[in-house]
Each structure stands twice: as C-alpha cells, then as structure tokens.
Write an enzyme that holds these catalytic residues in place. Sequence first.
Site, short mmCIF file in Angstrom:
data_model
loop_
_atom_site.label_atom_id
_atom_site.label_comp_id
_atom_site.label_asym_id
_atom_site.label_seq_id
_atom_site.Cartn_x
_atom_site.Cartn_y
_atom_site.Cartn_z
N ARG A 16 -1.00 -9.08 13.05
CA ARG A 16 -1.48 -8.21 12.87
C ARG A 16 -2.06 -9.22 11.73
NH1 ARG A 16 4.19 -5.54 11.37
NH2 ARG A 16 2.70 -4.07 9.03
N ARG B 285 -9.65 0.65 8.45
CA ARG B 285 -10.02 -0.20 8.77
C ARG B 285 -10.58 -2.16 9.45
NH1 ARG B 285 -3.79 0.61 8.89
NH2 ARG B 285 -2.46 -1.18 8.81
N ARG C 34 10.56 -1.57 10.65
CA ARG C 34 10.15 -1.12 12.00
C ARG C 34 9.78 -2.29 12.84
NH1 ARG C 34 4.49 -0.25 8.29
NH2 ARG C 34 3.93 -0.66 10.28
N LYS D 251 0.86 -1.01 -0.29
CA LYS D 251 -0.26 0.35 -0.19
C LYS D 251 0.68 0.98 -0.13
CE LYS D 251 -2.57 -1.41 4.24
NZ LYS D 251 -1.62 -2.46 4.38
N ARG E 298 11.42 -5.30 4.30
CA ARG E 298 11.31 -3.96 4.09
C ARG E 298 11.97 -3.10 5.45
NH1 ARG E 298 4.86 -2.58 5.32
NH2 ARG E 298 5.51 -2.71 7.44
P1 AMP Z 1 0.30 0.46 8.38
O1 AMP Z 1 1.90 1.32 8.45
O2 AMP Z 1 -0.65 0.75 8.07
O3 AMP Z 1 1.54 -1.08 8.76
O4 AMP Z 1 -0.16 0.81 10.67
C1 AMP Z 1 1.14 -0.10 11.58
C2 AMP Z 1 0.35 -0.39 12.71
O5 AMP Z 1 -0.79 0.80 13.04
C3 AMP Z 1 -1.25 -1.30 12.73
O6 AMP Z 1 -0.71 -2.62 12.70
C4 AMP Z 1 -1.98 -0.61 14.04
O7 AMP Z 1 -1.77 -1.05 14.83
C5 AMP Z 1 -1.91 0.79 13.05
N1 AMP Z 1 -3.21 1.73 12.76
C6 AMP Z 1 -2.91 2.28 11.82
N2 AMP Z 1 -4.03 2.50 11.03
C7 AMP Z 1 -5.27 2.44 11.77
C8 AMP Z 1 -5.97 2.17 12.00
N3 AMP Z 1 -7.03 2.94 10.60
N4 AMP Z 1 -6.66 1.73 12.97
C9 AMP Z 1 -6.47 1.01 14.01
N5 AMP Z 1 -4.89 0.78 13.94
C10 AMP Z 1 -4.08 1.16 12.41
#
Ligand code: AMP
Length: 222
Positions: free
Chosen positions: A172, A89, A161, A13, A128
């Site tokens: 996740r 999400r 990360r 994404k 990554r």
């Molecule tokens: P990402 O960078 O999109 O992989 O997000 C990293 C982490 O941030 C996720 O594993 C969640 O813990 C949190 N997170 C990001 N976006 C959301 C969302 N829309 N709703 C809930 N948690 C989120």
Amino acid sequence: MKLVLLGPPGAGKGTLANLLKSSLNILHISTGDILREEIKNNTTLGQEAKKYIDNGKLVPDELVTRLIKNKFAKDDRISKGYMLDGYPRTEQQAQDLDKILKEEKKLLNYAIYLDSTLPVIIQRLGGRRICRKCGAVFHIKNRPPKKEGVCDLCQGELYQRPDDNKTTIETRMKEYLTNTKPIIEYYKKQGILVTVDSDEESEDVQTILMKTFNENGKSHNH
Ligand code: AMP
C-alpha cells in the site's frame, strides 16, 4: 465546503474526517469504506475489488470513479458539501473528479495533505481497530475504546482490517508513493493545497484546519 483528504495510509484521514464531519456538518465519503461495504454484501463489484484490496493494490480507476458518481447522483446531502477520504488516489482519478465537478459547475475548496512520517504510520496501522457497524476508527494505544473490542459510539464489534498486516502495508505504501503522492503537486498547481503535519494528534490537526478555513473563508474558491 468541498474537500479532498490526501495522505499515506495511516496518516489519520478517517479519524480526522470523523472529527471534521461534525464541525463542518458535511458528508464524509470514504471510497475504502464503500468498497468494504460492497465486499461485506458480496456484490459483483465487491468481489472484483477484494482481489486488489487484499493484496494492497489500488482498485482500477474506472471502478472507483463509478462508485463516486453513483454516490453523487444518489445522495441529496451532497449539495451541502462533502469530504472525500481516499479519493482521488491517482492522477486519472483527480482528472475524473475535476470533470465531474465541472459538469456540476462546482470547484473544490481545499485539498488537505496529511503529511506523516513512516514510524508514525507503521505504529498507527499496527494498532488500528475499526468498528464493523459504523466504521469509527480506534487505536489500541493512541485512541483506545472505553471497553476493549467494543465501539464507544455504537457498541459495534471492533476488528483489525485484514489489509493492516506488514506485507500488505508495504504494498500500500508503494502504491501511495507511485500513484497518489504525485497528485499533491496537481492540487498545488490549482492553488488549493493545504499541508498539515499529521504526526500530530487528529484533534490538533482539526484545530489548525478549522482556523485555516475561518481565516481564508470557507469557500474562497467561489
Ligand atoms: P482505505 O480504507 O482508504 O485505506 O482503502 C482501502 C483499500 O481500498 C486501498 O488499499 C485500495 O485497495 C482500495 N481503495 C480505496 N480507495 C481507492 C481509490 N480511490 N482508488 C483505488 N483503490 C482504492
């Protein structure tokens, strides 16, 4: 043009959003990036979110929706269009977003579902690397930076990360399957879902999507 990008962790994404950002000239809004910035700045919100992120859990809906509302209210560039990466999400977040859009008398143009298989996801997340400064995404094998550990775009330091580890990735994925995958149906019912095979290189996915947008018209919903 208003888009949401859906798909499992590691579907690409962020990489795709960075490519589309320049071809569509719209904002890229990643709730993950915003949350990581809050953590870096050690804000109250960041401290609260960290407890969930470190364990691979979703941050509560109310908290992320507040972030999105703030972003929409503060950033003037929003009116030109945007790409939401990692939001919504959950079904609750999808409904919250619809409510926000309704208030603005706007509609989403597309929900893009990046469909990826598990072996590809695991390989991608394992290698990554992210730029600490600009958030650009690299991969030690698939998308290596010109100089190891250094961002091609801004020379920032690349890091892995902390939530890209085996145990957290498993949580996740579970969160994704339970809470996020069902909203694909939500957008299918709205007639705006576009599914792409995201095992392909992000550049190829970008080409396919740009073709779809051009064929359907960028704002087929308006
Ligand atoms: P990402 O960078 O999109 O992989 O997000 C990293 C982490 O941030 C996720 O594993 C969640 O813990 C949190 N997170 C990001 N976006 C959301 C969302 N829309 N709703 C809930 N948690 C989120």
